[in-house]
Design a protein around this motif. Structure first.
Motif, short mmCIF file in Angstrom:
data_model
loop_
_atom_site.label_atom_id
_atom_site.label_comp_id
_atom_site.label_asym_id
_atom_site.label_seq_id
_atom_site.Cartn_x
_atom_site.Cartn_y
_atom_site.Cartn_z
N GLY A 153 79.83 97.50 -28.05
CA GLY A 153 78.98 96.59 -27.31
C GLY A 153 77.91 95.91 -28.15
O GLY A 153 77.65 96.26 -29.30
N LYS A 154 77.30 94.90 -27.54
CA LYS A 154 76.34 94.06 -28.27
C LYS A 154 75.06 94.80 -28.64
O LYS A 154 74.47 94.53 -29.71
CB LYS A 154 76.00 92.81 -27.43
N THR A 155 74.62 95.73 -27.81
CA THR A 155 73.38 96.46 -28.13
C THR A 155 73.56 97.31 -29.37
O THR A 155 72.69 97.37 -30.25
CB THR A 155 72.95 97.33 -26.94
N GLU A 156 74.72 97.97 -29.47
CA GLU A 156 75.00 98.78 -30.64
C GLU A 156 75.18 97.92 -31.89
O GLU A 156 74.76 98.31 -32.98
CB GLU A 156 76.23 99.66 -30.40
N LEU A 157 75.78 96.74 -31.74
CA LEU A 157 75.92 95.84 -32.88
C LEU A 157 74.55 95.41 -33.39
O LEU A 157 74.32 95.36 -34.60
CB LEU A 157 76.76 94.62 -32.49
N ARG A 158 73.67 95.11 -32.48
CA ARG A 158 72.31 94.73 -32.91
C ARG A 158 71.63 95.90 -33.62
O ARG A 158 70.87 95.70 -34.58
CB ARG A 158 71.49 94.27 -31.71
N ARG A 159 71.90 97.13 -33.19
CA ARG A 159 71.33 98.30 -33.88
C ARG A 159 71.87 98.39 -35.30
O ARG A 159 71.15 98.75 -36.22
CB ARG A 159 71.63 99.59 -33.10
N MET A 160 73.16 98.07 -35.48
CA MET A 160 73.73 98.07 -36.83
C MET A 160 72.97 97.09 -37.72
O MET A 160 72.76 97.35 -38.91
CB MET A 160 75.21 97.66 -36.78
N ALA A 161 72.56 95.96 -37.16
CA ALA A 161 71.87 94.94 -37.94
C ALA A 161 70.40 95.27 -38.17
O ALA A 161 69.88 95.09 -39.28
CB ALA A 161 72.01 93.59 -37.25
N TYR A 162 69.74 95.77 -37.13
CA TYR A 162 68.29 95.89 -37.20
C TYR A 162 67.78 97.32 -37.34
O TYR A 162 66.60 97.54 -37.60
CB TYR A 162 67.67 95.23 -35.97
N GLY A 163 68.66 98.31 -37.16
CA GLY A 163 68.26 99.68 -37.40
C GLY A 163 67.78 100.41 -36.15
O GLY A 163 67.76 99.88 -35.03
N GLY A 164 67.42 101.68 -36.35
CA GLY A 164 67.00 102.54 -35.26
C GLY A 164 68.03 103.64 -35.01
O GLY A 164 69.21 103.48 -35.35
N CYS A 165 67.62 104.73 -34.44
CA CYS A 165 68.53 105.84 -34.19
C CYS A 165 69.36 105.58 -32.93
O CYS A 165 68.95 104.83 -32.05
CB CYS A 165 67.74 107.14 -34.05
N HIS A 166 70.51 106.23 -32.86
CA HIS A 166 71.42 106.01 -31.72
C HIS A 166 70.75 106.44 -30.43
O HIS A 166 70.11 107.49 -30.36
CB HIS A 166 72.71 106.80 -31.93
N PRO A 167 70.88 105.63 -29.36
CA PRO A 167 70.17 105.93 -28.12
C PRO A 167 70.60 107.23 -27.44
O PRO A 167 69.83 107.80 -26.65
CB PRO A 167 70.47 104.73 -27.23
N VAL A 168 71.79 107.72 -27.74
CA VAL A 168 72.27 108.96 -27.13
C VAL A 168 72.29 110.10 -28.14
O VAL A 168 71.74 111.17 -27.91
CB VAL A 168 73.68 108.78 -26.52
N ASP A 169 72.90 109.86 -29.29
CA ASP A 169 73.06 110.92 -30.29
C ASP A 169 71.84 111.09 -31.19
O ASP A 169 71.76 112.07 -31.94
CB ASP A 169 74.29 110.63 -31.16
N GLY A 170 70.93 110.15 -31.15
CA GLY A 170 69.70 110.29 -31.93
C GLY A 170 69.92 110.04 -33.41
O GLY A 170 70.87 109.36 -33.83
N SER A 181 71.26 96.95 -41.50
CA SER A 181 71.87 96.23 -42.62
C SER A 181 70.83 95.46 -43.42
O SER A 181 69.89 94.89 -42.87
CB SER A 181 72.93 95.27 -42.10
N GLN A 182 71.03 95.45 -44.73
CA GLN A 182 70.23 94.60 -45.62
C GLN A 182 70.93 93.27 -45.86
O GLN A 182 70.39 92.40 -46.53
CB GLN A 182 69.99 95.34 -46.94
N PHE A 183 72.13 93.13 -45.35
CA PHE A 183 72.86 91.87 -45.41
C PHE A 183 72.74 91.17 -44.05
O PHE A 183 72.32 91.78 -43.06
CB PHE A 183 74.33 92.11 -45.75
N GLN A 184 73.13 89.90 -44.02
CA GLN A 184 73.00 89.12 -42.79
C GLN A 184 74.30 89.12 -42.01
O GLN A 184 75.35 88.76 -42.52
CB GLN A 184 72.62 87.68 -43.13
N TYR A 185 74.22 89.51 -40.75
CA TYR A 185 75.35 89.37 -39.82
C TYR A 185 75.28 87.99 -39.17
O TYR A 185 74.20 87.55 -38.74
CB TYR A 185 75.28 90.43 -38.73
N LEU A 186 76.43 87.31 -39.07
CA LEU A 186 76.49 85.99 -38.45
C LEU A 186 77.45 85.99 -37.26
O LEU A 186 78.54 86.57 -37.34
CB LEU A 186 76.97 84.94 -39.46
#
Length: 604
Positions: A153-170, A181-186
């Motif tokens: 899903g889109k929320t998890e994809l944004r987490r891949m880009a911007y960081g943060g711990c998993h909302p369920v697994d922590g 990511s330190q690279f740019q997702y387009l």
């Protein structure tokens, strides 16, 4: 500057090229530019500079060397035969990319989607955080999204880009927060249905000194057809060509004339060899598939297309709408190859010089295991393996020989049969759904089952990690009512393309379900209706059957729209749980033999 003068300027360069070649002028590019404009370094700044672009696609979180046929590339030999070359593994890929960059002052690394998703357990178990960390270390600058970036899903994809711990697994590592990511997702052609705006950045401008190259990233418009409905909920996927052309104009308005499109859609070359030259005239030369029409219609402002999705290797010249030469590349999958492309940048026009002699043709480079292992990647793999080991190394079952799946070229795959059998056995009991047959999508088979573990002994043990690599999506199983007519329609939807078109997606079927595919015919007629049988009895179009399938297929995935018309759905265990339960019944003394793959008869 408007787009029209830009196209005219490029056309004049090509006219000069034709005249120069006719006159035998070998140094055409140098002659076309002012004195001192030769590419390269030197005390005085030259007019042109060579920019190295390293690119790859469809990495799918494959950090460790992939097993079976997924861990080799086919190399064409001088005598016309092919040879399998072991390839892949991020430890080797890091060394290969770092070696390739040596001596290049200007180097950018780009990718065309599916960096994550459908990943082996080492990455998938941790929601692909290990892969994002590895790609950061690889020096990736930019990538488009692919369809598998939306698996969670889109929320998890944004987490891949911007960081943060998993909302369920922590957080997976004590005291560490995932940094993203330190690279740019387009994602230029992926818009939020409510805001109508791109869900992520549509473009990225790579800069070094006075050199600027713009990147536009898109995924295939048909992403909703190959991802679960939940994964793309609230999103709209636009036309690839229209989107690229729109943002090419916007980049031009920003003064960016050199443009590369990163497109998660691809083609099928006439040969599977990575070093096949698809530009050589002759029988079988060329490329087919969706990317051909896309390339022919993308605006001439775009100077190169880096593509993916089909897991094929190619570097083909497909002229743009103005007739100018333009390279279209793809580097297979799983980090087995990368493409080295030279972009000749003109500092005066700020554009890429696209003439037959302006720069060498892109080169496909094998991620050979002869490269030394990169120490930082070895440390990364060891660190995450230590976290996964208690589960990953757990034995699940035994096989007596290799069970081909992802690497099998045949429509019916032994591993596909085995998976379908596992699903039928798990869901046949009345209280589990009463399934009479099971069908499995071939794209959900992500690897082979190898008798000999990679780098290990050949004991036939299938671990949880290996089973997970085969079935990484953890799709929930459904048992549904379908009529015989609907079943037949589903089989026909496999093969509705032209006879010589791209490879159709052939459903894998459980034991007892048989039919004939006549590939000498066209469209739906390829399915011989009278041959469709269950346990020897002809399928009755009016009768209702209980059919097991994963939630992706039940939602009409892969274009099987008739499967959405099911009734009386019962949700069962996950596909991975069904698979492991089947494996658990085997033993070292009684291992599972590869199925004979004799359920679908193919007439060619």
């Amino acid at each position: 500057m408007s787009a029209k003068p830009q196209r005219h300027r490029r056309a004049r360069r090509l006219t000069f090229t034709a005249l120069a070649l006719t006159a035998g002028a070998g140094a055409m590019v140098a002659a076309a530019l002012p004195a001192g404009a030769a590419s390269g370094g030197g005390a005085a700044k030259s007019r042109t500079v060579d920019v190295q672009m390293l690119s790859f696609n469809d990495f799918h979180g494959t950090l460790e060397p992939p097993q079976g046929s997924s861990g080799t590339v086919s190399e064409r030999q001088a005598d016309g035969t092919t040879k399998a070359i072991p390839a892949g593994g991020v430890e080797y890929m890091a060394s290969a990319l770092r070696e390739a960059r040596k001596g290049h002052e200007y180097s950018v690394t780009a990718a065309a989607g599916d960096m994550i998703g459908a990943s082996p357990m080492l990455s998938g178990m941790f929601h692909d955080e290990p892969t994002i960390e590895a790609l950061n270390k690889l020096g990736l600058d930019v990538t488009s999204v692919g369809n598998h970036e939306f698996d969670e899903g889109k929320t998890e994809l944004r987490r891949m880009a911007y960081g943060g711990c998993h909302p369920v697994d922590g957080c997976f590592e004590y005291g560490k927060t995932f940094g993203g990511s330190q690279f740019q997702y387009l994602a230029a052609n992926v818009t939020d249905e409510k805001t109508k705006r791109p869900m992520m950045s549509p473009t990225f401008i790579w800069k070094k000194g006075d050199v600027k190259i713009g990147f536009i990233g898109v995924t295939l418009e048909g992403t909703p057809d190959v991802v679960t409905a939940e994964g793309v909920k609230g999103l709209k996927f636009g036309d690839e060509v229209e989107t690229i052309n729109k943002y090419a104009n916007e980049l031009n308005k920003q003064g960016v004339k050199s443009i590369v499109a990163l497109i998660h859609e691809g083609g099928l070359p006439a040969s599977g060899a990575y070093n096949y030259d698809c530009d050589v005239p002759g029988a079988g030369a060329g490329i087919s598939g969706a990317i051909v029409d896309i390339a022919k219609n993308v605006d001439p402002k775009v100077d190169a297309l880096v593509t993916g999705h089909t897991h094929q290797a190619y570097a083909c010249n497909i002229p743009d709408p103005a007739g100018n030469p333009r390279m279209v590349t793809s580097a297979a999958s799983y980090g087995r190859l990368f493409t080295d492309t030279t972009l000749t940048y003109d500092r005066q026009t700020k554009d890429i010089v696209r003439t037959p002699l302006s720069s060498p043709k892109p080169v496909q480079k094998v991620v050979s295991r002869d490269f030394p292992k990169a120490g930082d990647m070895t440390e990364l793999i060891q660190r995450w393996n230590a976290l996964a080991a208690p589960i990953a190394s757990r034995p699940e079952g035994y096989i007596s020989a290799d069970v081909p799946g992802r690497g099998s070229e045949a429509p019916e795959k032994p591993l596909g049969d085995l998976i379908a059998d596992a699903q039928l056995e798990a869901l046949a009991p009345a209280d589990k759904g009463g399934a009479q047959l099971a069908i499995m999508n071939p794209g959900g088979i992500r690897a082979d089952l190898a008798y000999k573990a990679a780098g290990g002994e050949g004991d036939g043990v299938v671990t949880y990690g290996e089973a997970y690599t085969v079935q990484p999506f953890t799709n929930m199983m459904n048992v549904v009512d379908l009529t015989g007519a609907q079943l037949i329609t589903a089989l026909q939807q496999q093969v509705t393309g032209p006879v010589n078109g791209p490879n159709p997606k052939i459903l894998q079927v459980s034991k007892g379900f048989t039919y004939t595919l006549d590939m000498t015919k066209a469209g739906a007629d390829r399915v011989v209706v009278d041959s469709v049988r269950l346990n020897g009895a002809a399928i009755d179009p009016a009768k209702t059957y209980r059919v097991a399938m994963n939630e992706f297929l039940a939602g009409g995935g892969d274009g099987f729209t008739v499967l959405k018309e099911h009734k009386n759905k019962l949700v069962g265990a996950s596909d991975l749980d069904c698979f492991n339960a089947y494996l658990n019944k085997s033993s070292a003394a009684a291992p599972i033999a590869p199925p004979a793959a004799d359920r679908i008869t193919v007439v060619k």
